[in-house]
Write an enzyme that holds these catalytic residues in place. Structure first.
Site, PDB file in Angstrom:
ATOM      1  N   SER A  62       0.794  -1.240   0.000  1.00 56.60           N
ATOM      2  CA  SER A  62       0.000   0.000   0.000  1.00 56.60           C
ATOM      3  C   SER A  62       0.821   1.281   0.000  1.00 56.60           C
ATOM      4  CB  SER A  62      -0.926   0.030   1.211  1.00 56.60           C
ATOM      5  OG  SER A  62      -2.179  -0.444   0.842  1.00 56.60           O
ATOM      6  N   LYS A  65       0.520   3.530  -2.851  1.00 63.28           N
ATOM      7  CA  LYS A  65      -0.601   4.486  -2.976  1.00 63.28           C
ATOM      8  C   LYS A  65      -0.107   5.927  -2.831  1.00 63.28           C
ATOM      9  CE  LYS A  65      -4.203   1.237  -1.427  1.00 63.28           C
ATOM     10  NZ  LYS A  65      -3.734  -0.079  -1.043  1.00 63.28           N
ATOM     11  N   TYR A 185      -2.678  -1.641 -10.765  1.00 60.09           N
ATOM     12  CA  TYR A 185      -2.714  -1.434  -9.304  1.00 60.09           C
ATOM     13  C   TYR A 185      -1.932  -2.543  -8.602  1.00 60.09           C
ATOM     14  CZ  TYR A 185      -4.534  -1.835  -4.552  1.00 60.09           C
ATOM     15  OH  TYR A 185      -4.614  -1.979  -3.196  1.00 60.09           O
ATOM     16  N   TYR A 237      -4.257   3.204   7.813  1.00 53.88           N
ATOM     17  CA  TYR A 237      -5.568   2.542   7.818  1.00 53.88           C
ATOM     18  C   TYR A 237      -6.422   3.072   8.970  1.00 53.88           C
ATOM     19  CZ  TYR A 237      -2.522  -0.754   5.298  1.00 53.88           C
ATOM     20  OH  TYR A 237      -1.597  -1.325   4.469  1.00 53.88           O
ATOM     21  N   VAL A 255       1.073  -3.873   3.740  1.00 50.63           N
ATOM     22  CA  VAL A 255       1.001  -5.195   4.363  1.00 50.63           C
ATOM     23  C   VAL A 255       2.240  -6.052   4.086  1.00 50.63           C
ATOM     24  CG1 VAL A 255      -1.526  -5.275   4.494  1.00 50.63           C
ATOM     25  CG2 VAL A 255      -0.374  -6.187   2.471  1.00 50.63           C
TER      26      VAL A 255
HETATM   27  N1  GLU Z   1      -1.889  -5.088  -2.455  1.00 45.13           N
HETATM   28  C1  GLU Z   1      -2.619  -5.051  -1.232  1.00 45.13           C
HETATM   29  C2  GLU Z   1      -4.106  -5.121  -1.478  1.00 45.13           C
HETATM   30  O1  GLU Z   1      -4.574  -4.503  -2.396  1.00 45.13           O
HETATM   31  C3  GLU Z   1      -2.256  -3.798  -0.512  1.00 45.13           C
HETATM   32  C4  GLU Z   1      -2.859  -3.751   0.835  1.00 45.13           C
HETATM   33  C5  GLU Z   1      -2.051  -2.989   1.809  1.00 45.13           C
HETATM   34  O2  GLU Z   1      -0.816  -2.976   1.811  1.00 45.13           O
HETATM   35  O3  GLU Z   1      -2.723  -2.366   2.609  1.00 45.13           O
HETATM   36  O4  GLU Z   1      -4.803  -5.788  -0.770  1.00 45.13           O
END
Ligand code: GLU
Length: 314
Positions: A62, A65, A185, A237, A255
């Site tokens: 993530s 992002k 993505y 989060y 994650v």
């Molecule tokens: N690639 C993971 C997903 O889309 C990223 C989630 C994360 O790192 O929060 O579930």
């Protein structure tokens, strides 16, 4: 900041590695060793400090992002981005569908999956090769590539993200090719970085988008400002509020076990610790950052106490 402080921070964090679990909803991620912990700091003056598993490669997940958001802001501007998502903390898990199923609502912010998938559609015309080279530039790491095992593992377990993407399409928030967007993505989540690459990215953001070593501007100042604000309010989060109280630095977790933190005007910090809490944040990584932030008074609001006048001596 020095190596001794980082060693102390790592020692402080280590016992917490046993208090979490490595991610397993993407099967390939469960192969990580939850006991590992590493940190790298890059100051805007160009100094580097590191300790533990700071060179271990892991997938950015993530934290991509942050890059996606800044690239979308660079190429499409503020209004195009915030037409697709709001700017509010969600208080829900990273892959939550909460409220976007209501007719009038759009994803809470660009740093949770629904918002990020909507944003990645804006990056489709740039293509994977362009994005890969942008990520290498922003992270000062020419060895970043897609970890194919992790990509395949996530791609074959992406029912949740796929359902989010089709929900977005049904609401008119995505009009292009849903499958191509999801693929990009997921590829961007599967890029392999180190704590050092993250600290380089943090250093760039700490320096307002200009690479200190070369003087090159890679991101506009207002793009950095918006990105850092989103990180501060939404980057951890549904743990973003508590993290802001305890650490007080714009940060983003993934994650894969990484955390990117930025001390504006001072330094970037990259942490790796794949043992995660229930919210998906590195347990020990958060503790390491809390130790450093407290010891060095890095919390962004500590600046006021650092500058405030002391009580007059009678
Ligand atoms: N690639 C993971 C997903 O889309 C990223 C989630 C994360 O790192 O929060 O579930």
């Amino acid at each position: 900041m020095d190596d001794v402080l980082l060693r102390q921070a790592l020692e402080f964090g280590k016992p917490y590695t046993g208090k979490g679990e490595v991610a397993s909803y993407i099967p390939e991620l469960s192969k990580a060793d939850g006991r590992e912990l590493g940190i790298c700091v890059r100051t805007i003056e160009g100094e580097e400090f590191h300790c533990g598993y700071w060179q271990r490669r892991f997938t950015i997940q993530s934290i991509s992002k942050v890059i996606n958001l800044s690239m979308a802001l660079e190429h499409h501007g503020f209004d195009a981005v915030f037409h697709k998502t709001k700017m509010e903390p969600s208080g829900a898990s990273f892959n939550s569908m909460s409220r976007i199923s209501d007719n009038e609502d759009i994803p809470f912010n660009p740093l949770i999956n629904s918002g990020a998938i909507a944003i990645v559609e804006l990056l489709l015309p740039l293509g994977l090769d362009y994005m890969l080279s942008a990520v290498r530039d922003l992270c000062g790491d020419k060895y970043i590539t897609i970890d194919e095992e992790v990509f395949q593992s996530e791609w074959s377990h992406s029912a949740r993200n796929r359902s989010l993407a089709y929900l977005l399409q049904s609401k008119g928030l995505m009009d292009g090719n849903v499958e191509d967007t999801l693929r990009l993505y997921t590829q961007l989540c599967s890029l392999s970085v180190t704590a050092e690459s993250l600290s380089n990215l943090g250093q760039l953001l700490a320096n307002g988008g200009v690479q200190p070593e070369t003087g090159r501007r890679l991101l506009k100042e207002e793009v950095v400002r918006t990105t850092l604000t989103m990180m501060l309010t939404c980057g951890m989060y549904d743990g973003s509020g508590e993290f802001a109280v305890r650490v007080g630095l714009p940060s983003k977790s993934g994650v894969g076990g990484g955390i990117l933190s930025v001390v504006p005007g001072e330094m970037g910090i990259g942490v790796y610790g794949p043992s995660l809490d229930r919210k998906g944040n590195s347990v020990a990584g958060q503790k390491v950052l809390e130790y450093i932030s407290r010891t060095e008074k890095l919390h962004i609001l500590d600046r006021y106490s650092r500058n405030s006048l002391s009580a007059p001596q009678n």
